[in-house]
Motif scaffolding. Structure first.
Motif, PDB file in Angstrom:
ATOM      1  N   ARG A 164      53.077 -44.068  -0.094  1.00  0.00           N
ATOM      2  CA  ARG A 164      51.874 -44.901   0.146  1.00  0.00           C
ATOM      3  C   ARG A 164      52.319 -46.225   1.086  1.00  0.00           C
ATOM      4  NH1 ARG A 164      47.328 -44.861  -2.624  1.00  0.00           N
ATOM      5  NH2 ARG A 164      47.080 -46.845  -2.553  1.00  0.00           N
ATOM      6  N   TYR A 167      49.012 -42.520   8.544  1.00  0.00           N
ATOM      7  CA  TYR A 167      47.980 -43.157   7.444  1.00  0.00           C
ATOM      8  C   TYR A 167      47.103 -43.520   8.441  1.00  0.00           C
ATOM      9  CZ  TYR A 167      52.246 -43.667   4.871  1.00  0.00           C
ATOM     10  OH  TYR A 167      53.474 -43.355   4.097  1.00  0.00           O
ATOM     11  N   ALA A 212      47.224 -47.809   1.599  1.00  0.00           N
ATOM     12  CA  ALA A 212      46.657 -46.473   2.103  1.00  0.00           C
ATOM     13  C   ALA A 212      47.832 -45.249   1.458  1.00  0.00           C
ATOM     14  CB  ALA A 212      46.858 -46.436   3.456  1.00  0.00           C
ATOM     15  N   SER A 213      46.921 -44.053   1.510  1.00  0.00           N
ATOM     16  CA  SER A 213      47.702 -43.007   1.224  1.00  0.00           C
ATOM     17  C   SER A 213      47.961 -42.231   2.446  1.00  0.00           C
ATOM     18  CB  SER A 213      47.085 -42.232   0.221  1.00  0.00           C
ATOM     19  OG  SER A 213      47.080 -42.764  -1.023  1.00  0.00           O
ATOM     20  N   PRO A 214      48.743 -41.227   2.711  1.00  0.00           N
ATOM     21  CA  PRO A 214      49.193 -40.545   4.063  1.00  0.00           C
ATOM     22  C   PRO A 214      47.572 -39.498   4.306  1.00  0.00           C
ATOM     23  CG  PRO A 214      50.855 -40.349   2.548  1.00  0.00           C
ATOM     24  CD  PRO A 214      49.972 -40.921   1.997  1.00  0.00           C
TER      25      PRO A 214
END
Length: 233
Positions: A37, A201, A210-212
């Protein structure tokens, strides 16, 4: 639009920490894959280049294949054919080993994109900024905004880089962030075995946390290219 884009870039640059304990981030990222993340506390690189161990010096033929979908059984899903390209590592003015960034990026880009890639240019004032021109007239700007390296005995090298990418075209610029963690091991036969983990991202305008959007993993093998003898000058 220009003001919005500038604000986006400044926001992510200011959000990055100035320093992190040597090697700690790289080790944490390696152990936590694929649960990555953002944000990630990678030190800002400033105008310093990525420095490689001395055993990277020279020209190499790279074979890269994706590990996505690999299984332990022969009946596993078909894999994409491996990519082949050349990379070069040279000495800078201080004798340190650095990648020939534009040439290496162009070689990888052509292996992936083919004729869609026109050229790759380094920013002469900043080794961490590149411009890639595409056949459709768009321009991809890439800037390394975070980096940490770790050297481990015997002959292991790890590097984690976070980049901000801006695709300029006829429409509004598209912004994304890309993190690449690389692990290299010098083998007894003089080749280098490598593995890379890559996460893409969304734009920081969608939040610095953010998450991928996508994940990929690659296995690399670098074989040294020995100079060929040519006609006497």
């Amino acid at each position: 639009m220009a003001a919005t884009l500038l604000g986006t870039i400044l926001a992510i640059l200011l959000a990055l920490p100035v320093a992190a304990a040597p090697g700690t981030v790289v080790q944490e990222r390696l152990s936590s894959w694929p649960q990555w993340r953002l944000p990630v506390p990678l030190p800002r690189p400033g105008r310093g280049d990525l420095i490689y161990p001395h055993w990277f010096a020279g020209a190499w033929e790279v074979t890269s294949h994706s590990l996505e979908g690999d299984t332990a059984t022969p009946a596993g899903p078909a894999q994409e054919p491996p990519l082949h390209y050349r990379v070069d590592f040279i000495a800078d003015r201080r004798g340190r080993i650095v990648g020939a960034r534009a040439a290496n990026a162009a070689a990888i880009g052509r292996a992936v994109l083919g004729h869609r890639l026109v050229s790759v240019e380094d920013d002469p004032a900043n080794p961490n900024r590149q411009l890639a021109r595409l056949r459709d007239g768009s321009l991809l700007e890439t800037r390394v905004i975070g980096r940490q390296v770790l050297t481990l005995p015997p002959d292991q090298f790890l590097a984690d880089e976070l980049s901000l990418q801006v695709l300029h075209g006829e429409a509004a610029p598209r912004v994304s962030r890309v993190e690449v963690l690389s692990h290299y091991q010098l083998e007894a036969d003089g080749t280098i075995r490598g593995e890379q983990w890559l996460a893409t991202y969304p734009s920081p305008t969608e939040g610095l946390m953010a998450s991928p959007r996508s994940l990929a993993q690659y296995e690399l093998r670098l074989v040294p290219l020995r100079p060929q003898s040519g006609p006497a000058s």
